[in-house]
Enzyme design. Structure first.
Site, PDB file in Angstrom:
ATOM      1  N   ARG A   1     -20.393 -31.965  34.047  1.00 42.16           N
ATOM      2  CA  ARG A   1     -19.583 -30.963  33.349  1.00 42.16           C
ATOM      3  C   ARG A   1     -20.447 -29.849  32.789  1.00 42.16           C
ATOM      4  O   ARG A   1     -20.043 -28.681  32.780  1.00 42.16           O
ATOM      5  CB  ARG A   1     -18.772 -31.654  32.242  1.00 42.16           C
ATOM      6  CG  ARG A   1     -17.612 -32.486  32.838  1.00 42.16           C
ATOM      7  CD  ARG A   1     -17.159 -33.577  31.889  1.00 42.16           C
ATOM      8  NE  ARG A   1     -15.970 -34.287  32.352  1.00 42.16           N
ATOM      9  CZ  ARG A   1     -15.967 -35.276  33.246  1.00 42.16           C
ATOM     10  NH1 ARG A   1     -17.110 -35.685  33.801  1.00 42.16           N
ATOM     11  NH2 ARG A   1     -14.843 -35.863  33.607  1.00 42.16           N
TER      12      ARG A   1
ATOM     13  N   ARG B   1     -12.757 -41.803  50.285  1.00 47.05           N
ATOM     14  CA  ARG B   1     -12.128 -41.993  48.972  1.00 47.05           C
ATOM     15  C   ARG B   1     -10.901 -41.082  48.809  1.00 47.05           C
ATOM     16  O   ARG B   1     -10.879 -39.971  49.332  1.00 47.05           O
ATOM     17  CB  ARG B   1     -13.165 -41.759  47.858  1.00 47.05           C
ATOM     18  CG  ARG B   1     -14.256 -42.825  47.896  1.00 47.05           C
ATOM     19  CD  ARG B   1     -15.313 -42.604  46.852  1.00 47.05           C
ATOM     20  NE  ARG B   1     -14.782 -42.745  45.502  1.00 47.05           N
ATOM     21  CZ  ARG B   1     -15.479 -42.467  44.405  1.00 47.05           C
ATOM     22  NH1 ARG B   1     -16.732 -42.038  44.510  1.00 47.05           N
ATOM     23  NH2 ARG B   1     -14.941 -42.629  43.222  1.00 47.05           N
TER      24      ARG B   1
ATOM     25  N   SER C   1      -7.170 -41.228  34.841  1.00 49.16           N
ATOM     26  CA  SER C   1      -8.382 -40.814  35.554  1.00 49.16           C
ATOM     27  C   SER C   1      -8.903 -39.516  34.972  1.00 49.16           C
ATOM     28  O   SER C   1      -8.212 -38.491  34.989  1.00 49.16           O
ATOM     29  CB  SER C   1      -8.067 -40.623  37.045  1.00 49.16           C
ATOM     30  OG  SER C   1      -9.044 -39.785  37.636  1.00 49.16           O
TER      31      SER C   1
ATOM     32  N   GLN D   1     -11.196 -37.801  36.231  1.00 51.36           N
ATOM     33  CA  GLN D   1     -11.445 -36.841  37.317  1.00 51.36           C
ATOM     34  C   GLN D   1     -10.183 -36.053  37.613  1.00 51.36           C
ATOM     35  O   GLN D   1     -10.222 -34.845  37.823  1.00 51.36           O
ATOM     36  CB  GLN D   1     -11.964 -37.575  38.555  1.00 51.36           C
ATOM     37  CG  GLN D   1     -13.342 -38.167  38.316  1.00 51.36           C
ATOM     38  CD  GLN D   1     -13.897 -38.896  39.517  1.00 51.36           C
ATOM     39  OE1 GLN D   1     -13.223 -39.059  40.522  1.00 51.36           O
ATOM     40  NE2 GLN D   1     -15.140 -39.337  39.414  1.00 51.36           N
TER      41      GLN D   1
ATOM     42  N   ASP E   1     -16.490 -48.180  34.862  1.00 56.55           N
ATOM     43  CA  ASP E   1     -17.770 -48.163  35.593  1.00 56.55           C
ATOM     44  C   ASP E   1     -18.675 -49.338  35.224  1.00 56.55           C
ATOM     45  O   ASP E   1     -19.679 -49.582  35.896  1.00 56.55           O
ATOM     46  CB  ASP E   1     -18.514 -46.852  35.325  1.00 56.55           C
ATOM     47  CG  ASP E   1     -17.804 -45.665  35.969  1.00 56.55           C
ATOM     48  OD1 ASP E   1     -16.978 -45.880  36.874  1.00 56.55           O
ATOM     49  OD2 ASP E   1     -18.080 -44.525  35.554  1.00 56.55           O
TER      50      ASP E   1
ATOM     51  N   LYS F   1     -13.832 -46.938  44.421  1.00 58.61           N
ATOM     52  CA  LYS F   1     -15.062 -46.351  43.857  1.00 58.61           C
ATOM     53  C   LYS F   1     -16.069 -46.137  44.992  1.00 58.61           C
ATOM     54  O   LYS F   1     -15.705 -46.122  46.155  1.00 58.61           O
ATOM     55  CB  LYS F   1     -15.605 -47.248  42.748  1.00 58.61           C
ATOM     56  CG  LYS F   1     -14.693 -47.322  41.520  1.00 58.61           C
ATOM     57  CD  LYS F   1     -14.615 -45.977  40.821  1.00 58.61           C
ATOM     58  CE  LYS F   1     -13.680 -46.002  39.643  1.00 58.61           C
ATOM     59  NZ  LYS F   1     -13.449 -44.672  39.077  1.00 58.61           N
TER      60      LYS F   1
ATOM     61  N   ARG G   1     -24.050 -48.838  41.382  1.00 58.28           N
ATOM     62  CA  ARG G   1     -23.804 -49.802  40.299  1.00 58.28           C
ATOM     63  C   ARG G   1     -23.848 -51.243  40.814  1.00 58.28           C
ATOM     64  O   ARG G   1     -24.182 -52.162  40.073  1.00 58.28           O
ATOM     65  CB  ARG G   1     -22.492 -49.493  39.596  1.00 58.28           C
ATOM     66  CG  ARG G   1     -22.477 -48.093  38.984  1.00 58.28           C
ATOM     67  CD  ARG G   1     -21.506 -47.935  37.856  1.00 58.28           C
ATOM     68  NE  ARG G   1     -21.234 -46.525  37.595  1.00 58.28           N
ATOM     69  CZ  ARG G   1     -22.035 -45.715  36.896  1.00 58.28           C
ATOM     70  NH1 ARG G   1     -23.164 -46.170  36.388  1.00 58.28           N
ATOM     71  NH2 ARG G   1     -21.714 -44.439  36.710  1.00 58.28           N
TER      72      ARG G   1
HETATM   73  C1  S3P Z   1     -15.676 -40.011  35.917  1.00 52.96           C
HETATM   74  C2  S3P Z   1     -14.465 -40.636  35.815  1.00 52.96           C
HETATM   75  C3  S3P Z   1     -14.212 -42.001  36.325  1.00 52.96           C
HETATM   76  C4  S3P Z   1     -15.513 -42.746  36.572  1.00 52.96           C
HETATM   77  C5  S3P Z   1     -16.520 -41.906  37.309  1.00 52.96           C
HETATM   78  C6  S3P Z   1     -16.857 -40.658  36.505  1.00 52.96           C
HETATM   79  C7  S3P Z   1     -15.821 -38.638  35.390  1.00 52.96           C
HETATM   80  O1  S3P Z   1     -13.513 -41.923  37.541  1.00 52.96           O
HETATM   81  O2  S3P Z   1     -15.260 -43.930  37.273  1.00 52.96           O
HETATM   82  O3  S3P Z   1     -17.705 -42.627  37.547  1.00 52.96           O
HETATM   83  O4  S3P Z   1     -16.961 -38.186  35.185  1.00 52.96           O
HETATM   84  O5  S3P Z   1     -14.789 -37.985  35.157  1.00 52.96           O
HETATM   85  P1  S3P Z   1     -11.909 -41.820  37.616  1.00 52.96           P
HETATM   86  O6  S3P Z   1     -11.507 -40.522  37.035  1.00 52.96           O
HETATM   87  O7  S3P Z   1     -11.607 -41.899  39.076  1.00 52.96           O
HETATM   88  O8  S3P Z   1     -11.390 -42.993  36.844  1.00 52.96           O
END
Ligand code: S3P
Length: 443
Positions: free
Chosen positions: A38, A135, A180, A182, A330, A357, A403
């Site tokens: 970010r 994915r 999520s 993301q 995670d 993942k 991981r």
């Molecule tokens: C993340 C959000 C998570 C996490 C990933 C990093 C992020 O994923 O598992 O390693 O930085 O926004 P999801 O949004 O798919 O849950």
């Protein structure tokens, strides 16, 4: 005697031995991966210079930096703890002359998609490695299309490579079916250049680093944590900032578990991010009986930080489910290792997200841990782990998942006999110095 060798490229050989010294001392973990992505992205979009201290120098942030360099951001080499980004100003991304490559990084691809889709009159093509290309992308493509985005890709735009024709978007209130960060961040980032209020509501609160950092960069952000919703008011103005990235609690988790299951351990992990949307792993381990304390709690550049002390503990099984899952998603691979060494049967459920993942982590954990003699059963949305069975060294494989590689290394430390971990190089995605730290703690 070192306990970790690389007998062949991409392979770790772990020889635990009998006279291993206890995990003892003080360590630091690398910068938080989510915050690093970010900081690079908002720094690239902002006007003026952003200075990032403590950026994760792993493969995933390198993918983000490379993509934004290709669109005009000047980002210094990712080889020192201080990285500078000369922003291009929101709306001024250059059309890249070639395909953008997000590598192994879901965060790079999904967050960037919101930014690209909202840049009118530019065309972008994005791909990634074979894991990322398998994915699901519909979770971000679908809300972006609701905003008016034009995105094409394999399987009706649900798999990368993706092609984006940037547009002026319209604001929406998106009710995400999954918790999520993301998805949330992708839609909020698309809202930055969109006139009006763009809101995301999720079924449980996911990590809120985007909201915190957007506010720090000057965007107008409204959050309602009780409703799990966040709003950005566009068009935003972003100004370059000094960002300090705390240590990654997801990386610290390997040592929290390693020390909790080692005899006589007493480890201090300094400068770890303890944002409440990320501390599920501490709660789960404490529920299992781990002796973990947070010392010197403070706020650094808008993120809570603490030093974590962990001591050898006698672990017992627990159930991990529900709203806790997004707060430790995670860390489930390393929590599975804790469960293998705990007394009783641990059940992890409501975690079907693990299947999409960097690998299918449910299958990966069950197959690889069972090779070491553990008793792990796959559930459709989690795992059942019968703890307390001693492990025996064997040949295992990370399946290219960082991981899984590091979790297997901690399991192997506590097995009888040697373990070879294939494709261990994956650790460099989020923790390039993992093997060196392991060596220095146990060697
Ligand atoms: C993340 C959000 C998570 C996490 C990933 C990093 C992020 O994923 O598992 O390693 O930085 O926004 P999801 O949004 O798919 O849950």
């Amino acid at each position: 005697m070192p306990i970790l060798y690389s007998p062949a490229p991409n392979t770790w050989l772990i020889q635990p031995g009998l006279d291993r010294p206890p995990l003892f001392g003080t360590i630091q973990v690398p910068g938080d991966k989510s915050i690093s992505h970010r900081a690079l992205m908002l720094g690239a979009l902002a006007s003026g210079e952003t200075q990032i201290q403590g950026l994760l120098l792993g493969e995933d942030p390198r993918s983000t930096a490379e993509c934004f360099r290709a669109m005009g951001a000047e980002i210094s080499e990712l080889n020192s703890e201080l990285v500078t980004v000369k922003g291009i100003g929101l709306g001024y991304l250059r059309e890249p002359a070639d395909v953008l490559n997000a590598g192994n990084s879901g965060t790079t691809l999904r967050l960037m998609l919101g930014i690209l889709a909202s840049h009118p009159d530019r065309f972008f093509a994005i791909t990634g490695d074979s894991s990322l290309r398998s994915r699901p992308m519909a979770r971000v493509v679908s809300p972006l299309r609701e905003m008016g985005a034009i995105i094409a890709g394999r399987k009706a735009g649900s798999l990368a490579p993706l092609a984006v024709q940037g547009q002026q978007l319209k604001p929406i209130h998106y009710h995400s079916p999954i918790a999520s960060a993301q998805v949330k961040s992708c839609v909020l980032f698309a809202g930055l250049m969109t006139e009006g209020k763009t809101t995301v509501t999720e079924p449980a609160l996911s990590r809120d680093h985007s909201e915190r950092m957007l506010r720090a960069f000057g965007a107008e952000i409204e959050v309602d944590p009780s409703r799990h919703s966040a709003t950005v008011v566009g068009p935003a103005r972003l100004t370059g900032q000094a960002v300090i990235v705390p240590g990654d609690i997801s990386s610290a988790a390997f040592w929290l578990v390693a020390a909790a299951i080692a005899p006589d351990a007493n480890l201090l992990i300094k400068n770890v991010g303890v944002n409440p949307t990320r501390t599920g792993v501490l709660e789960a381990l404490q529920q299992m009986g781990a002796e973990i304390t947070a010392e010197n709690q403070r706020l650094v550049a808008g993120e809570p930080v603490a030093d974590l002390r962990v001591k050898a503990s006698r672990l017992k099984a627990c159930t991990i489910e529900g709203d806790l899952i997004p707060r430790l998603i995670d860390e489930i691979p390393i929590l599975a290792i804790a469960a293998v060494f705990a007394k009783g049967t641990t059940v992890i459920r409501d975690a079907a997200e693990l299947r999409v993942k960097e690998s299918d982590r449910i299958t990966a954990l069950a197959t690889q841990l069972n090779r070491l003699g553990a008793r792990v059963t796959e559930l459709p949305d989690g795992l059942e782990i019968i703890g307390g069975t001693p492990l025996t060294g064997a040949e295992v494989n990370s399946l290219g998942d960082h991981r899984i590689a590091m979790s297997l290394a901690i399991a192997a430390l506590n097995a009888k006999g040697n373990t070879q971990i294939q494709r261990a190089e994956a650790a460099a995605i989020s923790y390039p110095d993992f093997a060196a730290t392991l060596q220095s703690l146990c060697g």
